[in-house]
Design a protein around this motif. Structure first.
Motif, PDB file in Angstrom:
ATOM      1  N   GLY A  31       0.813  -1.213   0.000  1.00 21.76           N
ATOM      2  CA  GLY A  31       0.000   0.000   0.000  1.00 21.76           C
ATOM      3  C   GLY A  31       0.845   1.260   0.000  1.00 21.76           C
ATOM      4  N   THR A  32       1.953   1.239   0.723  1.00 19.94           N
ATOM      5  CA  THR A  32       2.849   2.383   0.758  1.00 19.94           C
ATOM      6  C   THR A  32       3.440   2.656  -0.617  1.00 19.94           C
ATOM      7  OG1 THR A  32       3.403   1.957   3.075  1.00 19.94           O
ATOM      8  CG2 THR A  32       4.927   3.331   1.834  1.00 19.94           C
ATOM      9  N   GLY A  33       3.905   1.609  -1.275  1.00 16.44           N
ATOM     10  CA  GLY A  33       4.500   1.774  -2.601  1.00 16.44           C
ATOM     11  C   GLY A  33       3.505   2.243  -3.637  1.00 16.44           C
ATOM     12  N   VAL A  34       2.359   1.618  -3.665  1.00 15.87           N
ATOM     13  CA  VAL A  34       1.325   1.987  -4.639  1.00 15.87           C
ATOM     14  C   VAL A  34       0.833   3.409  -4.357  1.00 15.87           C
ATOM     15  CG1 VAL A  34      -1.014   1.459  -5.440  1.00 15.87           C
ATOM     16  CG2 VAL A  34       0.634  -0.374  -5.096  1.00 15.87           C
ATOM     17  N   GLY A  35       0.640   3.721  -3.096  1.00 11.04           N
ATOM     18  CA  GLY A  35       0.185   5.064  -2.727  1.00 11.04           C
ATOM     19  C   GLY A  35       1.191   6.137  -3.087  1.00 11.04           C
ATOM     20  N   ALA A  36       2.475   5.843  -2.900  1.00 19.21           N
ATOM     21  CA  ALA A  36       3.515   6.822  -3.225  1.00 19.21           C
ATOM     22  C   ALA A  36       3.550   7.104  -4.725  1.00 19.21           C
ATOM     23  CB  ALA A  36       4.872   6.325  -2.749  1.00 19.21           C
ATOM     24  N   VAL A  37       3.458   6.062  -5.517  1.00 17.34           N
ATOM     25  CA  VAL A  37       3.473   6.253  -6.981  1.00 17.34           C
ATOM     26  C   VAL A  37       2.234   7.020  -7.426  1.00 17.34           C
ATOM     27  CG1 VAL A  37       3.365   5.060  -9.197  1.00 17.34           C
ATOM     28  CG2 VAL A  37       4.930   4.251  -7.427  1.00 17.34           C
ATOM     29  N   ALA A  38       1.075   6.596  -6.970  1.00 18.24           N
ATOM     30  CA  ALA A  38      -0.168   7.263  -7.366  1.00 18.24           C
ATOM     31  C   ALA A  38      -0.191   8.712  -6.876  1.00 18.24           C
ATOM     32  CB  ALA A  38      -1.370   6.497  -6.818  1.00 18.24           C
ATOM     33  N   GLY A  39       0.242   8.932  -5.646  1.00 18.12           N
ATOM     34  CA  GLY A  39       0.277  10.290  -5.107  1.00 18.12           C
ATOM     35  C   GLY A  39       1.243  11.184  -5.857  1.00 18.12           C
ATOM     36  N   VAL A  54       6.622  15.524  -4.937  1.00 17.29           N
ATOM     37  CA  VAL A  54       7.140  14.962  -3.684  1.00 17.29           C
ATOM     38  C   VAL A  54       6.064  14.987  -2.599  1.00 17.29           C
ATOM     39  CG1 VAL A  54       8.848  15.289  -1.848  1.00 17.29           C
ATOM     40  CG2 VAL A  54       9.526  15.519  -4.235  1.00 17.29           C
ATOM     41  N   GLY A  55       5.338  16.078  -2.504  1.00 19.83           N
ATOM     42  CA  GLY A  55       4.264  16.159  -1.515  1.00 19.83           C
ATOM     43  C   GLY A  55       3.168  15.139  -1.769  1.00 19.83           C
ATOM     44  N   GLY A  56       2.811  14.971  -3.034  1.00 19.72           N
ATOM     45  CA  GLY A  56       1.799  13.976  -3.387  1.00 19.72           C
ATOM     46  C   GLY A  56       2.268  12.563  -3.092  1.00 19.72           C
ATOM     47  N   ALA A  57       3.552  12.292  -3.365  1.00 17.74           N
ATOM     48  CA  ALA A  57       4.098  10.965  -3.077  1.00 17.74           C
ATOM     49  C   ALA A  57       4.106  10.684  -1.580  1.00 17.74           C
ATOM     50  CB  ALA A  57       5.507  10.840  -3.650  1.00 17.74           C
ATOM     51  N   ALA A  58       4.466  11.694  -0.794  1.00 18.41           N
ATOM     52  CA  ALA A  58       4.482  11.514   0.665  1.00 18.41           C
ATOM     53  C   ALA A  58       3.075  11.274   1.204  1.00 18.41           C
ATOM     54  CB  ALA A  58       5.111  12.740   1.329  1.00 18.41           C
ATOM     55  N   ALA A  59       2.133  12.070   0.737  1.00 22.97           N
ATOM     56  CA  ALA A  59       0.752  11.894   1.195  1.00 22.97           C
ATOM     57  C   ALA A  59       0.192  10.552   0.741  1.00 22.97           C
ATOM     58  CB  ALA A  59      -0.122  13.037   0.674  1.00 22.97           C
ATOM     59  N   GLY A  60       0.482  10.171  -0.492  1.00 20.70           N
ATOM     60  CA  GLY A  60       0.012   8.887  -1.005  1.00 20.70           C
ATOM     61  C   GLY A  60       0.607   7.717  -0.251  1.00 20.70           C
ATOM     62  N   ALA A  61       1.894   7.822   0.102  1.00 27.74           N
ATOM     63  CA  ALA A  61       2.537   6.750   0.866  1.00 27.74           C
ATOM     64  C   ALA A  61       1.893   6.596   2.238  1.00 27.74           C
ATOM     65  CB  ALA A  61       4.031   7.027   1.002  1.00 27.74           C
ATOM     66  N   LEU A  62       1.608   7.714   2.882  1.00 29.83           N
ATOM     67  CA  LEU A  62       0.979   7.672   4.207  1.00 29.83           C
ATOM     68  C   LEU A  62      -0.418   7.053   4.133  1.00 29.83           C
ATOM     69  CD1 LEU A  62       1.155   8.529   7.187  1.00 29.83           C
ATOM     70  CD2 LEU A  62       0.043  10.654   6.523  1.00 29.83           C
ATOM     71  N   ILE A  63      -1.198   7.477   3.172  1.00 31.08           N
ATOM     72  CA  ILE A  63      -2.557   6.947   3.021  1.00 31.08           C
ATOM     73  C   ILE A  63      -2.512   5.471   2.629  1.00 31.08           C
ATOM     74  CG2 ILE A  63      -4.671   7.095   1.641  1.00 31.08           C
ATOM     75  CD1 ILE A  63      -4.109  10.161   1.519  1.00 31.08           C
ATOM     76  N   GLY A  64      -1.623   5.123   1.687  1.00 29.77           N
ATOM     77  CA  GLY A  64      -1.502   3.726   1.264  1.00 29.77           C
ATOM     78  C   GLY A  64      -1.078   2.813   2.386  1.00 29.77           C
ATOM     79  N   ASN A  65      -0.194   3.288   3.249  1.00 26.18           N
ATOM     80  CA  ASN A  65       0.255   2.493   4.386  1.00 26.18           C
ATOM     81  C   ASN A  65      -0.906   2.223   5.337  1.00 26.18           C
ATOM     82  OD1 ASN A  65       1.291   1.807   7.029  1.00 26.18           O
ATOM     83  ND2 ASN A  65       3.289   2.354   6.257  1.00 26.18           N
ATOM     84  N   GLU A  66      -1.682   3.245   5.623  1.00 35.71           N
ATOM     85  CA  GLU A  66      -2.811   3.069   6.530  1.00 35.71           C
ATOM     86  C   GLU A  66      -3.872   2.140   5.951  1.00 35.71           C
ATOM     87  OE1 GLU A  66      -3.032   4.037   9.720  1.00 35.71           O
ATOM     88  OE2 GLU A  66      -0.974   4.730   9.433  1.00 35.71           O
ATOM     89  N   VAL A  67      -4.140   2.265   4.665  1.00 35.24           N
ATOM     90  CA  VAL A  67      -5.122   1.379   4.029  1.00 35.24           C
ATOM     91  C   VAL A  67      -4.593  -0.060   4.025  1.00 35.24           C
ATOM     92  CG1 VAL A  67      -6.251   0.826   1.833  1.00 35.24           C
ATOM     93  CG2 VAL A  67      -6.166   3.198   2.629  1.00 35.24           C
ATOM     94  N   GLY A  68      -3.310  -0.232   3.745  1.00 37.00           N
ATOM     95  CA  GLY A  68      -2.723  -1.564   3.737  1.00 37.00           C
ATOM     96  C   GLY A  68      -2.737  -2.241   5.096  1.00 37.00           C
ATOM     97  N   LYS A  69      -2.595  -1.477   6.157  1.00 37.66           N
ATOM     98  CA  LYS A  69      -2.619  -2.045   7.519  1.00 37.66           C
ATOM     99  C   LYS A  69      -3.977  -2.648   7.851  1.00 37.66           C
ATOM    100  CE  LYS A  69       0.732   0.962   9.783  1.00 37.66           C
ATOM    101  NZ  LYS A  69       0.880   2.016  10.791  1.00 37.66           N
ATOM    102  N   LYS A  70      -5.030  -2.088   7.287  1.00 35.85           N
ATOM    103  CA  LYS A  70      -6.386  -2.518   7.619  1.00 35.85           C
ATOM    104  C   LYS A  70      -6.809  -3.768   6.879  1.00 35.85           C
ATOM    105  CE  LYS A  70      -7.679   2.033   9.018  1.00 35.85           C
ATOM    106  NZ  LYS A  70      -8.384   3.236   8.818  1.00 35.85           N
TER     107      LYS A  70
END
Length: 71
Positions: A31-39, A54-70
């Motif tokens: 989720g972190t990887g996919v979110g970073a690329v998409a962001g 860079v900001g979009g990648a950081a935000a996407g990584a954070l969101i992807g990580n949280e979604v992946g944890k669930k």
């Protein structure tokens, strides 16, 4: 951008990427990887600058990580 600097950045990114291939990735890591690329893509499209990418990648990584944890 300087060609030598660009090649160094690509080599460093490849090394970091290959380091994580030793074990199967968790859902949070995927989720972190996919979110970073998409962001990064969305940030570049919306803002059209390096900071937006860079900001979009950081935000996407954070969101992807949280979604992946669930999952």
């Amino acid at each position: 951008m300087n060609t030598k600097l660009m090649m160094s950045a690509v080599a460093a990114a490849a090394l970091i990427g290959l380091t994580g291939c030793g074990t199967s990735p968790t859902n949070a890591q995927i989720g972190t990887g996919v979110g970073a690329v998409a962001g990064g893509v969305v940030g570049n499209a919306v803002f059209g600058s390096t900071l937006g990418t860079v900001g979009g990648a950081a935000a996407g990584a954070l969101i992807g990580n949280e979604v992946g944890k669930k999952r």
